[in-house]
Design a protein around this motif. Structure first.
Motif, short mmCIF file in Angstrom:
data_model
loop_
_atom_site.label_atom_id
_atom_site.label_comp_id
_atom_site.label_asym_id
_atom_site.label_seq_id
_atom_site.Cartn_x
_atom_site.Cartn_y
_atom_site.Cartn_z
N GLU A 97 1.03 -1.61 -0.25
CA GLU A 97 -0.12 0.00 -0.03
C GLU A 97 0.29 1.27 -0.04
OE1 GLU A 97 -2.57 -0.41 3.42
OE2 GLU A 97 -3.85 -2.11 2.49
N VAL A 98 1.69 0.93 0.73
CA VAL A 98 2.98 2.70 0.76
C VAL A 98 3.52 2.34 -0.68
CG1 VAL A 98 4.81 3.21 2.01
CG2 VAL A 98 3.46 2.45 3.40
N ARG A 99 3.80 1.47 -0.59
CA ARG A 99 4.60 0.80 -2.24
C ARG A 99 4.19 1.94 -3.46
NH1 ARG A 99 6.51 -3.69 -6.27
NH2 ARG A 99 7.60 -2.27 -7.90
N VAL A 100 2.09 2.29 -3.35
CA VAL A 100 1.75 2.31 -4.14
C VAL A 100 1.12 3.70 -3.93
CG1 VAL A 100 -0.90 2.64 -5.06
CG2 VAL A 100 0.21 0.02 -4.02
N LEU A 101 1.71 4.58 -3.11
CA LEU A 101 1.65 5.98 -2.76
C LEU A 101 3.41 6.18 -2.94
CD1 LEU A 101 0.11 6.08 1.10
CD2 LEU A 101 -1.01 5.92 -0.96
N ILE A 102 4.23 5.67 -2.85
CA ILE A 102 5.55 6.00 -3.22
C ILE A 102 5.39 6.75 -4.90
CG2 ILE A 102 7.90 5.80 -3.22
CD1 ILE A 102 7.68 5.22 -0.46
N GLU A 103 5.43 4.93 -5.64
CA GLU A 103 5.91 4.85 -6.35
C GLU A 103 4.45 5.62 -8.36
OE1 GLU A 103 7.83 1.65 -8.44
OE2 GLU A 103 7.02 0.11 -6.25
N VAL A 104 3.22 5.43 -7.49
CA VAL A 104 2.73 6.41 -8.39
C VAL A 104 3.07 8.15 -9.22
CG1 VAL A 104 0.30 7.35 -8.74
CG2 VAL A 104 0.82 4.39 -7.93
N LEU A 215 0.35 2.89 -13.71
CA LEU A 215 1.57 2.41 -12.31
C LEU A 215 0.08 2.56 -11.31
CD1 LEU A 215 4.09 0.84 -11.50
CD2 LEU A 215 4.41 3.65 -10.75
N ARG A 216 -0.23 2.97 -10.71
CA ARG A 216 -1.43 2.13 -10.35
C ARG A 216 -2.63 1.24 -10.29
NH1 ARG A 216 -4.48 7.22 -10.39
NH2 ARG A 216 -2.71 8.37 -8.75
N ASP A 217 -2.98 1.15 -11.77
CA ASP A 217 -3.70 -0.13 -12.11
C ASP A 217 -2.82 -1.31 -12.11
OD1 ASP A 217 -6.15 1.46 -12.55
OD2 ASP A 217 -5.76 1.68 -14.70
N GLU A 218 -1.89 -1.00 -12.25
CA GLU A 218 -0.77 -2.18 -12.20
C GLU A 218 -0.94 -2.45 -10.60
OE1 GLU A 218 3.95 -3.79 -11.63
OE2 GLU A 218 3.45 -1.60 -13.08
N LEU A 219 -0.12 -1.58 -10.45
CA LEU A 219 0.00 -1.80 -8.67
C LEU A 219 -0.76 -2.54 -8.00
CD1 LEU A 219 2.83 0.67 -8.06
CD2 LEU A 219 3.67 -1.52 -8.31
N LEU A 220 -2.08 -1.62 -8.32
CA LEU A 220 -2.97 -2.27 -7.07
C LEU A 220 -3.51 -3.66 -7.79
CD1 LEU A 220 -5.22 0.88 -7.02
CD2 LEU A 220 -4.31 -0.04 -5.71
N GLY A 221 -3.38 -4.08 -8.55
CA GLY A 221 -3.65 -5.78 -9.26
C GLY A 221 -3.01 -5.96 -8.54
N THR A 222 -1.42 -5.84 -7.90
CA THR A 222 -0.76 -6.99 -7.85
C THR A 222 -0.81 -6.50 -6.15
OG1 THR A 222 0.94 -6.35 -9.10
CG2 THR A 222 1.50 -7.34 -7.41
N LEU A 223 -1.44 -5.75 -5.72
CA LEU A 223 -1.99 -5.58 -4.32
C LEU A 223 -3.31 -6.62 -3.96
CD1 LEU A 223 -1.95 -4.89 -1.15
CD2 LEU A 223 -3.10 -2.23 -2.08
N ALA A 224 -3.67 -6.67 -4.98
CA ALA A 224 -5.88 -7.27 -5.34
C ALA A 224 -4.93 -8.83 -5.23
CB ALA A 224 -6.91 -7.17 -6.49
N GLN A 225 -3.42 -9.06 -5.75
CA GLN A 225 -3.69 -10.75 -5.23
C GLN A 225 -2.87 -11.30 -4.64
OE1 GLN A 225 -1.41 -9.94 -9.31
NE2 GLN A 225 -2.60 -12.23 -10.29
N LEU A 226 -1.88 -10.33 -4.17
CA LEU A 226 -1.53 -10.26 -2.69
C LEU A 226 -2.68 -10.80 -1.52
CD1 LEU A 226 0.92 -7.67 -2.20
CD2 LEU A 226 1.67 -10.51 -2.17
N ARG A 227 -3.25 -9.97 -1.52
CA ARG A 227 -4.62 -10.10 -0.84
C ARG A 227 -5.19 -11.09 -0.85
NH1 ARG A 227 -6.30 -3.82 -0.53
NH2 ARG A 227 -5.50 -2.99 0.69
N SER A 228 -5.66 -11.73 -2.44
CA SER A 228 -6.17 -13.11 -2.48
C SER A 228 -5.54 -14.34 -1.67
CB SER A 228 -6.26 -13.01 -3.85
OG SER A 228 -5.72 -13.57 -4.54
N VAL A 229 -4.30 -14.62 -1.74
CA VAL A 229 -3.32 -15.27 -1.15
C VAL A 229 -3.46 -15.75 0.20
CG1 VAL A 229 -0.97 -16.14 -0.59
CG2 VAL A 229 -1.57 -14.15 -2.39
#
Length: 229
Positions: A97-104, A215-229
């Motif tokens: 989540e913090v990565r999203v804030l920084i990288e976007v 980049l937001r779309d990419e990172l949030l997509g990965t975050l969603a996958q992380l939450r599904s694990v």
């Protein structure tokens, strides 16, 4: 416990560890004023500059505090947890989540500030990411992180760069596990290629809005996958 003279190199680290052991072992309780630098230097068998750097390290760990005109005092007997250690303990979703804030934000700044040299580095990193798709997961993840690091560097904000650098080791371990666990590369070894190419294109054309959105779309997509694990 006697301090004892130190072996050569690395003197600062050794001095800091010896002093830390004295504090955490209760030899110098909270509130104790440490011996003067000259006394510590003589006891440890090092120069005053080495003692000074060691004390600075202990201050950074939250163990001692220098008081103007009074000396250096013990303020805690347990070191404060440093930032890398806290990151290692944090949930990867929190880190992401913090990565999203920084990288976007970094991507948007990069689109506005990038130089020709930055574009060359980012383009080369994108190419290496594509080439790494033919290799193992660890190499692919390393190439992916290198591309993101190049984008962050193009923002020309040293604080953002330092923050990403701190996150990178934790991200690397988590992404290697995630890619293998979800088998993300089975159908597309160069997972996310289109999104990364669009990001690089947006930065090259100085389109800050698109760079941030992609980049937001990419990172949030990965975050969603992380939450599904």
């Amino acid at each position: 416990m006697a301090l004892g003279a130190l072996r050569p190199s690395p003197l600062v680290e050794q001095a800091a560890q010896h002093l830390r052991d004295q504090i955490t072992g209760g030899h110098w309780p909270v509130g104790t004023r440490l011996p003067a630098e000259t006394s510590l230097a003589k006891t440890l068998g090092v120069g005053r500059s080495t003692v000074r750097e060691a004390l600075r390290a202990l201050a950074g760990a939250g163990l001692v505090q220098s008081r103007q005109g009074a000396g250096v005092f013990v303020i805690a007997t347990t070191p404060a947890e440093d930032w890398p250690a806290r990151l290692r303990r944090a949930a990867i979703t929190d880190v992401y989540e913090v990565r999203v804030l920084i990288e976007v934000e970094a991507a948007q700044l990069a689109a506005r500030r990038r130089t020709d040299e930055d574009l060359a580095v980012i383009g080369a990193a994108l190419d290496r990411r594509g080439e790494a798709a033919a290799g193992d997961t660890a190499g692919f993840v390393d190439a992916d992180i290198a591309l993101h690091a190049a984008v962050v560097a193009a923002a020309h904000n040293p604080v953002l760069t330092d923050l990403f650098t701190e996150f990178a080791p934790t991200l690397r371990e988590a992404l290697i596990d995630l890619v293998d666990l979800l088998d993300l590369r089975s159908g597309a070894p160069d997972h996310g290629a289109a999104g990364h190419a669009a990001l690089v294109d947006a930065i090259a054309t100085a389109d800050a809005g698109t760079a941030g959105e992609v980049l937001r779309d990419e990172l949030l997509g990965t975050l969603a996958q992380l939450r599904s694990v």
